[in-house]
Design a protein around this motif. Structure first.
Motif, PDB file in Angstrom:
ATOM      1  N   PHE A 131      12.885 -43.132 -16.450  1.00 59.02           N
ATOM      2  CA  PHE A 131      13.458 -41.980 -17.149  1.00 59.02           C
ATOM      3  C   PHE A 131      14.666 -42.403 -17.981  1.00 59.02           C
ATOM      4  O   PHE A 131      14.750 -42.114 -19.163  1.00 59.02           O
ATOM      5  CB  PHE A 131      13.866 -40.912 -16.126  1.00 59.02           C
ATOM      6  CG  PHE A 131      14.741 -39.838 -16.724  1.00 59.02           C
ATOM      7  CD1 PHE A 131      14.192 -38.827 -17.511  1.00 59.02           C
ATOM      8  CD2 PHE A 131      16.121 -39.853 -16.527  1.00 59.02           C
ATOM      9  CE1 PHE A 131      14.991 -37.852 -18.073  1.00 59.02           C
ATOM     10  CE2 PHE A 131      16.924 -38.875 -17.099  1.00 59.02           C
ATOM     11  CZ  PHE A 131      16.366 -37.878 -17.863  1.00 59.02           C
ATOM     12  N   PHE A 132      15.584 -43.124 -17.351  1.00 57.04           N
ATOM     13  CA  PHE A 132      16.786 -43.512 -18.094  1.00 57.04           C
ATOM     14  C   PHE A 132      16.449 -44.445 -19.252  1.00 57.04           C
ATOM     15  O   PHE A 132      16.987 -44.324 -20.345  1.00 57.04           O
ATOM     16  CB  PHE A 132      17.803 -44.172 -17.151  1.00 57.04           C
ATOM     17  CG  PHE A 132      18.541 -43.167 -16.311  1.00 57.04           C
ATOM     18  CD1 PHE A 132      19.495 -42.341 -16.898  1.00 57.04           C
ATOM     19  CD2 PHE A 132      18.270 -43.035 -14.960  1.00 57.04           C
ATOM     20  CE1 PHE A 132      20.170 -41.404 -16.128  1.00 57.04           C
ATOM     21  CE2 PHE A 132      18.944 -42.097 -14.197  1.00 57.04           C
ATOM     22  CZ  PHE A 132      19.889 -41.284 -14.778  1.00 57.04           C
ATOM     23  N   ARG A 133      15.524 -45.366 -18.989  1.00 61.31           N
ATOM     24  CA  ARG A 133      15.149 -46.279 -20.059  1.00 61.31           C
ATOM     25  C   ARG A 133      14.594 -45.491 -21.249  1.00 61.31           C
ATOM     26  O   ARG A 133      14.942 -45.733 -22.392  1.00 61.31           O
ATOM     27  CB  ARG A 133      14.102 -47.273 -19.545  1.00 61.31           C
ATOM     28  CG  ARG A 133      13.891 -48.427 -20.490  1.00 61.31           C
ATOM     29  CD  ARG A 133      12.780 -49.327 -20.032  1.00 61.31           C
ATOM     30  NE  ARG A 133      11.496 -48.601 -20.008  1.00 61.31           N
ATOM     31  CZ  ARG A 133      10.353 -49.140 -19.610  1.00 61.31           C
ATOM     32  NH1 ARG A 133      10.312 -50.379 -19.206  1.00 61.31           N
ATOM     33  NH2 ARG A 133       9.254 -48.436 -19.618  1.00 61.31           N
ATOM     34  N   SER A 134      13.743 -44.496 -20.945  1.00 61.48           N
ATOM     35  CA  SER A 134      13.169 -43.685 -22.026  1.00 61.48           C
ATOM     36  C   SER A 134      14.248 -42.952 -22.803  1.00 61.48           C
ATOM     37  O   SER A 134      14.226 -42.903 -24.024  1.00 61.48           O
ATOM     38  CB  SER A 134      12.192 -42.663 -21.454  1.00 61.48           C
ATOM     39  OG  SER A 134      11.168 -43.315 -20.778  1.00 61.48           O
ATOM     40  N   VAL A 135      15.171 -42.357 -22.064  1.00 63.08           N
ATOM     41  CA  VAL A 135      16.212 -41.566 -22.738  1.00 63.08           C
ATOM     42  C   VAL A 135      17.011 -42.434 -23.707  1.00 63.08           C
ATOM     43  O   VAL A 135      17.285 -42.034 -24.838  1.00 63.08           O
ATOM     44  CB  VAL A 135      17.153 -40.922 -21.700  1.00 63.08           C
ATOM     45  CG1 VAL A 135      18.393 -40.364 -22.375  1.00 63.08           C
ATOM     46  CG2 VAL A 135      16.427 -39.837 -20.950  1.00 63.08           C
ATOM     47  N   PHE A 136      17.349 -43.648 -23.277  1.00 61.66           N
ATOM     48  CA  PHE A 136      18.155 -44.501 -24.154  1.00 61.66           C
ATOM     49  C   PHE A 136      17.318 -45.062 -25.299  1.00 61.66           C
ATOM     50  O   PHE A 136      17.844 -45.433 -26.346  1.00 61.66           O
ATOM     51  CB  PHE A 136      18.769 -45.670 -23.365  1.00 61.66           C
ATOM     52  CG  PHE A 136      19.711 -45.209 -22.277  1.00 61.66           C
ATOM     53  CD1 PHE A 136      20.567 -44.140 -22.509  1.00 61.66           C
ATOM     54  CD2 PHE A 136      19.741 -45.834 -21.036  1.00 61.66           C
ATOM     55  CE1 PHE A 136      21.429 -43.696 -21.514  1.00 61.66           C
ATOM     56  CE2 PHE A 136      20.605 -45.395 -20.046  1.00 61.66           C
ATOM     57  CZ  PHE A 136      21.445 -44.330 -20.274  1.00 61.66           C
TER      58      PHE A 136
ATOM     59  N   ALA C  29      25.222 -43.609 -15.712  1.00 62.99           N
ATOM     60  CA  ALA C  29      23.902 -43.457 -16.321  1.00 62.99           C
ATOM     61  C   ALA C  29      23.659 -42.017 -16.743  1.00 62.99           C
ATOM     62  O   ALA C  29      23.152 -41.756 -17.838  1.00 62.99           O
ATOM     63  CB  ALA C  29      22.825 -43.914 -15.341  1.00 62.99           C
ATOM     64  N   ALA C  33      23.159 -40.755 -20.485  1.00 57.78           N
ATOM     65  CA  ALA C  33      21.905 -40.093 -20.836  1.00 57.78           C
ATOM     66  C   ALA C  33      22.177 -38.753 -21.506  1.00 57.78           C
ATOM     67  O   ALA C  33      21.537 -38.400 -22.500  1.00 57.78           O
ATOM     68  CB  ALA C  33      21.047 -39.901 -19.592  1.00 57.78           C
ATOM     69  N   PHE C  36      23.151 -39.260 -25.034  1.00 55.04           N
ATOM     70  CA  PHE C  36      22.004 -39.635 -25.861  1.00 55.04           C
ATOM     71  C   PHE C  36      21.107 -38.436 -26.165  1.00 55.04           C
ATOM     72  O   PHE C  36      20.387 -38.442 -27.152  1.00 55.04           O
ATOM     73  CB  PHE C  36      21.182 -40.732 -25.163  1.00 55.04           C
ATOM     74  CG  PHE C  36      21.621 -42.112 -25.534  1.00 55.04           C
ATOM     75  CD1 PHE C  36      22.800 -42.638 -25.028  1.00 55.04           C
ATOM     76  CD2 PHE C  36      20.874 -42.886 -26.413  1.00 55.04           C
ATOM     77  CE1 PHE C  36      23.223 -43.910 -25.375  1.00 55.04           C
ATOM     78  CE2 PHE C  36      21.287 -44.166 -26.766  1.00 55.04           C
ATOM     79  CZ  PHE C  36      22.467 -44.668 -26.253  1.00 55.04           C
ATOM     80  N   LEU C  37      21.140 -37.445 -25.273  1.00 55.58           N
ATOM     81  CA  LEU C  37      20.244 -36.303 -25.466  1.00 55.58           C
ATOM     82  C   LEU C  37      20.844 -35.220 -26.350  1.00 55.58           C
ATOM     83  O   LEU C  37      20.142 -34.315 -26.791  1.00 55.58           O
ATOM     84  CB  LEU C  37      19.844 -35.732 -24.107  1.00 55.58           C
ATOM     85  CG  LEU C  37      18.902 -36.628 -23.294  1.00 55.58           C
ATOM     86  CD1 LEU C  37      18.678 -36.061 -21.907  1.00 55.58           C
ATOM     87  CD2 LEU C  37      17.565 -36.809 -24.013  1.00 55.58           C
ATOM     88  N   PHE C  40      19.067 -34.373 -29.585  1.00 54.46           N
ATOM     89  CA  PHE C  40      17.788 -33.685 -29.381  1.00 54.46           C
ATOM     90  C   PHE C  40      18.029 -32.221 -29.035  1.00 54.46           C
ATOM     91  O   PHE C  40      17.317 -31.339 -29.501  1.00 54.46           O
ATOM     92  CB  PHE C  40      16.993 -34.374 -28.268  1.00 54.46           C
ATOM     93  CG  PHE C  40      16.513 -35.739 -28.650  1.00 54.46           C
ATOM     94  CD1 PHE C  40      15.535 -35.891 -29.626  1.00 54.46           C
ATOM     95  CD2 PHE C  40      17.046 -36.865 -28.058  1.00 54.46           C
ATOM     96  CE1 PHE C  40      15.090 -37.149 -29.993  1.00 54.46           C
ATOM     97  CE2 PHE C  40      16.611 -38.130 -28.422  1.00 54.46           C
ATOM     98  CZ  PHE C  40      15.636 -38.269 -29.400  1.00 54.46           C
ATOM     99  N   LEU C 273       6.449 -41.508 -25.606  1.00 59.00           N
ATOM    100  CA  LEU C 273       6.254 -41.175 -24.206  1.00 59.00           C
ATOM    101  C   LEU C 273       4.972 -41.778 -23.668  1.00 59.00           C
ATOM    102  O   LEU C 273       4.913 -42.229 -22.526  1.00 59.00           O
ATOM    103  CB  LEU C 273       6.254 -39.650 -24.039  1.00 59.00           C
ATOM    104  CG  LEU C 273       7.624 -39.018 -24.320  1.00 59.00           C
ATOM    105  CD1 LEU C 273       7.579 -37.513 -24.153  1.00 59.00           C
ATOM    106  CD2 LEU C 273       8.701 -39.606 -23.395  1.00 59.00           C
ATOM    107  N   GLN C 276       4.801 -46.190 -24.250  1.00 58.12           N
ATOM    108  CA  GLN C 276       6.063 -46.900 -24.096  1.00 58.12           C
ATOM    109  C   GLN C 276       5.902 -48.354 -23.667  1.00 58.12           C
ATOM    110  O   GLN C 276       6.657 -49.221 -24.075  1.00 58.12           O
ATOM    111  CB  GLN C 276       6.960 -46.167 -23.105  1.00 58.12           C
ATOM    112  CG  GLN C 276       8.406 -46.528 -23.355  1.00 58.12           C
ATOM    113  CD  GLN C 276       9.345 -45.738 -22.500  1.00 58.12           C
ATOM    114  OE1 GLN C 276       9.649 -46.106 -21.391  1.00 58.12           O
ATOM    115  NE2 GLN C 276       9.819 -44.636 -23.033  1.00 58.12           N
TER     116      GLN C 276
END
Lengths: 324, 424, 290
Positions: A131-136, C29, C33, C36-37, C40, C273, C276
């Motif tokens: 999840f964290f990898r995807s977000v970044f 983290a 996160a 970063f969001l 969006f 998604l 990946q």
């Protein structure tokens, strides 16, 4: 992941089939003519396209750079190296090189450190790691057009309904004109954060891949020798093991910074204080200027600079020397 | 189809009634209507003409441009509605073989001198007297007319009457008053003045020099802006900028009135085109003034921008392209009137049409027309795009970055002289 | 926080980093996160709001009412052909990616595996193109493409982008590491170079091809400057060009702009998604090889 250790960005070392391959070809008994035909069968279309769409335009640019090419790409007035002399005397083009230098000095180390930090963070996380990898990583999917728009209109607009100004407002601070002011130069914050958001994930993945390549035994050996996990092992094991990746990352970051265009173009109006080389050249040649002579000269100077930086960096960090 | 056509048809009827009142004008138009059948439409297949517009912000303009093109029977006209950086797309288009045949732009001596555009004297000859001297001069190089003016767009300062009253100030008539008024209006989350994203350093570069009493170039195309008055102007502009009362970083630039209509600023530099939108949002609660003069030789200034039509020398059929331009921007007065007043407000460059534009004959719009006529300054075709950038950099460096105005003016002078050499 | 753990030379460091360290890592983290969001969040919030919601005095975390009708408004806006430009982007993305993979992989294979007297020089000629910023060749490229009559056409958008020195370089580096034994076995079976390439090399390199494909598709989808200049006619706009029309319009319709942006990134977010694994692999390759 053998690709990491064979390291690609070394023009000198393993770059070409070289004499060994040639010798082998002879030994294999393949006729040189037959293999030449095969070579052109495979590479011909690509090389023809490269010639037409890259080399011809580059040659044309060089030709233009020697002429007074105002409002025309088929000029008649030869001026020799005058365009180069003009563009290299102090003025907007040299200013733009300084702008770039400042930009690179900020954005390259910052991306490097933060991407490495994110990689270490994700590397350490066990729960919800994907999840964290995807977000970044997901911002990599966005274009500079989209990101600049979000930054300009919604986060860092200079009026009260921008997100940044709203947050400042909660603390009773007056709205800040983020991209419209040079004292203090807040526009750097806008420019740098948009690039960080878009590119951090990409470099994080690079570091992450490299981190996963470090043999566990190295750490275990270090602990047995009494090294303390954390700072010590990071300095003596992790960092040295990331050397190849780090060099590649810095090189990529520098080239990317030199070619910065999209966010400057989309975020800022054409201002002398925030105009990197490509933006200046764009406005000179394509924009209102239509001065293809000076534009081409500047573009070629820029290419030469990029090449020099790349080679110089290779020298300093020992590209190609590492394993020959 | 019908919703598109209706307004124009009713407009046509109205203008016809009005035109029939002015018999002289009607006869005059009929006369030049008779001149057309000159070769353009050729006997065989129809010529194809590509026509470029920049993207206008007013709703309905694109449909109007398409309607005009469709109404032309002697050639197939395809309209390209260019979004984004129009100048760039145009310049790359003009050097390629896929560029426009007919396009709108601003007067530029380099386009004429490098042979990118063709003179239009023959098609404008009959109606030359119907255009103002200044419009013609702005489109003339070496005595030849290269462009047909389509719209005149004066720019000036809009102000909110109610906010000025509340602050107890009058509309500014000197630059010092402008600074003072901007200070007094800057309160309660409303900024004093909006001059665009660059704090006016782009759009006001020329008007600022004019307002000090200086000129950009002399009549014989030599540098004229490097005067002590210009230096003084830059200092005043710096004073305004550092007063911290300017709105900076609104979502849209100076040409969009939304910062003004949304109440983010009490005054804004904008153009006549925005007036219908402002009227709709604010009713009568606004007024206009020119940019006040600066210093002892100062004079109030309105910037007469606008768009003109040109014919590319690379047009597939230059004569057909010229015939189309003549048809649309000289003969079809009904379309010209529609173009100028049905969407945003623009002043028709034709005197005969301007006289009939009722929407521009009362209230603030009439005031704008008067400012345009009495205080307006036109672009000089010899003041090229490159020189504009140089002067804008000069203003930006001196005003926004606070660099020494004397040396900025000197630097700009050197660079403009280098540009002038290219033209000579 | 990494150094806060207790010293235990024999223990595994992760195990001893302690609860405090773990909490700190996750806190960092989560905060990162969230940052970063934010963009969006803004994209979605502004897409479904009215302009009044967005420009209002008080910050609204979500619009009072979700304006789903913004979606048909966007696709019905006659000024911006959103559906058409999405389609164009898709065509350019798919065909451009397929073409680039084909042309560049063949070249990469030749450079890596086919012995040829001048291969060395040719390789350097390819490598040199990696240094050249696109702006150098931009104007002449445009003139060239327009003299081919390709302005406002899909081939004008696609073809000049096929010949990427970078991609050919990546393929070459990859094929250098491709096991020779497989090819030799194929030759013994009587396959020629062409047959070996298609029957043995490509099927065994599916992972790498997918990785480069995803990266190339993203690059194509996000390309801006070239489509902007080539796409002069509305019918050939890509989605990035369509987006830029909103930002440069004289009046900005904020919610429509943000909705268009959201719609434009949606396909790529989905790609991210679901693909990946390939992407991560692709980035690792492209990055290191750069």
């Amino acid at each position: 992941m053998t690709t990491i250790t064979t390291g690609g960005a070394r023009p000198g070392a393993t770059a070409s089939p070289g004499p060994a391959a040639k010798a082998k070809a002879r030994r294999d008994g393949h006729g040189m003519r037959g293999s030449t035909r095969t070579f052109w069968l495979f590479a011909g279309p690509f090389l023809a396209g490269l010639l037409l769409f890259v080399y011809v335009p580059v040659g044309w640019s060089f030709y233009l750079s020697l002429f007074q090419a105002q409002n025309t790409v088929t000029p008649t007035k030869f001026v020799g190296l005058d365009n180069y002399a003009d563009i290299l005397t102090e003025g907007p083009f040299t200013d733009s090189l300084w702008t770039f230098t400042l930009f690179a000095l900020i954005v390259v180390p910052l991306t490097f450190v933060l991407a490495l930090a994110l990689a270490l963070l994700v590397h350490r996380i066990r729960v919800a790691r994907a999840f964290f990898r995807s977000v970044f990583f997901i911002p990599t999917a966005c274009s500079y057009v989209v990101a600049s728009m979000v930054w300009k209109l919604s986060i860092f607009n200079g009026v009260r309904f921008g997100l940044a100004n709203t947050v400042l407002g909660w603390f009773g601070i007056e709205p800040v004109a983020w991209i419209g002011t040079v004292s203090p130069p807040w526009y750097w914050l806008v420019l740098v954060t948009v690039r960080l958001w878009l590119q951090l994930g990409f470099y994080m993945i690079l570091f992450l891949a490299a981190l996963q390549q470090i043999p566990k035994e190295l750490y275990e050996a270090a602990w047995t020798d009494g090294a303390r996990p954390g700072r010590q092992t990071f300095r003596h094991i992790t960092l040295p093991q990331l050397r190849t990746t780090s060099v590649a990352v810095i090189l990529l970051l520098l080239i990317a910074a030199y070619q910065a265009f999209d966010e400057f173009y989309n975020l800022l109006p054409n201002t002398p204080y925030a105009r990197p080389p490509l933006v200046y050249l764009y406005y000179t040649a394509l924009g209102q200027g239509q001065d293809f002579g000076h534009g081409s000269a500047g573009a070629l100077v820029l290419s030469a600079l990029i090449t020099m930086v790349t080679l110089l960096q290779g020298r300093i960090f020992g590209f190609g020397k590492a394993d020959s | 189809m019908s919703p598109e056509q209706n307004p124009s048809r009713s407009f046509g009827r109205r203008s016809f009634l009005r035109a029939s009142g002015t018999v002289a004008a009607a006869g005059f138009l009929a006369a030049c209507g008779g001149n057309t059948g000159r070769g353009g439409g050729s006997a065989g297949g129809k010529a194809a003409i590509s026509q470029w517009y920049h993207q206008y912000g007013e709703a309905g303009t694109q449909q109007a441009a398409l309607r005009y093109a469709k109404a032309y029977t002697k050639a197939d006209v395809s309209v390209q509605w260019i979004p984004g950086d129009y100048a760039s797309k145009l310049s790359s288009g003009l050097v390629s073989s896929n560029g426009p045949d007919v396009f709108e732009f601003h007067p530029d001596v380099q386009m004429a001198k490098s042979g990118q555009i063709v003179p239009l004297d023959d098609i404008i000859a009959d109606v030359k007297s119907d255009f103002t001297e200044k419009d013609l001069a702005a489109n003339s190089v070496d005595g030849k007319v290269y462009g047909i003016r389509m719209i005149d767009d004066p720019q000036f300062l809009y102000y909110r009457k109610s906010l000025l009253e509340k602050a107890g100030v009058q509309p500014p008539t000197t630059f010092d008053e402008l600074i003072d008024v901007s200070r007094k209006l800057d309160k309660g989350g409303v900024k004093g003045l909006y001059l665009g994203l660059k704090g006016g350093s782009d759009i006001l570069a020329s008007p600022l020099i004019w307002a000090t009493g200086s000129e950009l170039l002399t009549a014989d195309h030599k540098v004229a802006f490097d005067t002590p008055a210009t230096v003084e102007g830059l200092k005043k502009m710096r004073e305004l900028y550092t007063s911290k009362t300017l709105l900076l970083g609104a979502p849209t630039d100076w040409w969009d009135p939304s910062a003004f209509t949304q109440g983010l600023t009490a005054m804004q530099w904008c153009g006549l085109w925005a007036m219908p939108g402002i009227q709709k949002a604010l009713g009568d609660d606004f007024g206009i003034v020119p940019l006040p003069g600066i210093g002892s030789a100062g004079r109030p200034v309105v910037y007469n921008g606008g768009w003109s039509t040109y014919v590319s020398a690379k047009a597939k059929d230059v004569d057909a392209a010229k015939a189309f331009v003549k048809w649309l921007w000289i003969e079809q007065t009904k379309f010209q009137e529609d173009w100028c007043t049905s969407y945003g407000f623009h002043i028709p460059p034709r005197k005969s049409l301007a006289a009939k534009a009722t929407k521009l004959q009362s209230g603030t719009a009439a005031e704008a027309v008067k400012l345009f006529e009495t205080k307006g300054h036109y672009d000089d075709p010899y003041w090229t795009q490159a020189m504009m950038t140089i002067s804008q950099d000069m203003v930006n460096n001196a005003v926004v970055s606070g660099k020494n105005p004397e040396s900025e003016v000197a630097k700009a002078r050197t660079r403009v002289e280098a540009e002038l050499k290219k033209i000579a | 926080m990494a150094t806060s753990s207790t010293t235990d030379v024999r223990g595994r460091p992760r195990a001893v980093s302690g609860r405090a360290g773990g909490v700190a890592v996750y806190t960092v983290a989560v905060v990162a996160a969230l940052l970063f969001l934010v963009p969006f969040y803004l994209l979605i919030r502004n897409s479904l709001a009215t302009d009044a919601d967005i420009t209002g005095t008080n910050w609204k975390f979500l619009p009072t009412e979700l304006h789903w009708e913004n979606i048909p408004e966007l696709f019905n806006d006659p000024a911006v052909p959103m559906a058409r430009s999405m389609w164009n982007s898709l065509v350019v993305g798919v065909l451009g990616t397929a073409g680039q993979l084909l042309v560049c992989s063949l070249a990469g294979y030749a450079l890596a595996r086919v012995p040829y007297r001048h291969a060395n020089k040719i390789f350097y000629a390819v490598l040199a193109t990696l240094m050249i910023p696109s702006a150098v060749t931009f104007v002449p490229s445009f003139v060239l493409v327009s003299s081919l009559g390709w302005v406002s056409s899909l081939q004008g958008l696609i073809v000049p982008g096929l010949f990427s020195g970078f991609t050919a370089f990546l393929f070459r580096q990859y094929f250098l590491g491709f096991p020779k034994e497989l090819e030799e076995a194929a030759r013994i079976d009587g396959l020629g170079s062409w047959g070996t390439y298609w029957r043995i090399v490509v099927p065994n390199s599916r992972g790498f091809f997918s990785a480069i494909a995803v990266i190339t598709f993203i690059t194509n989808w996000n390309a801006f400057l070239w489509p902007l200049v080539i796409g002069q006619d509305q019918s050939s706009w890509t989605v990035q060009v369509a987006l830029s029309t909103f930002t440069t319009a004289q009046t900005v319709n904020i919610h429509e702009l943000f909705l268009a942006a959201t719609v434009s990134i949606l396909p790529l977010v989905l790609v991210f998604l679901f693909l990946q694994r390939y992407l991560v692999e692709g980035v690792a390759h492209t990055g290191i090889k750069g």
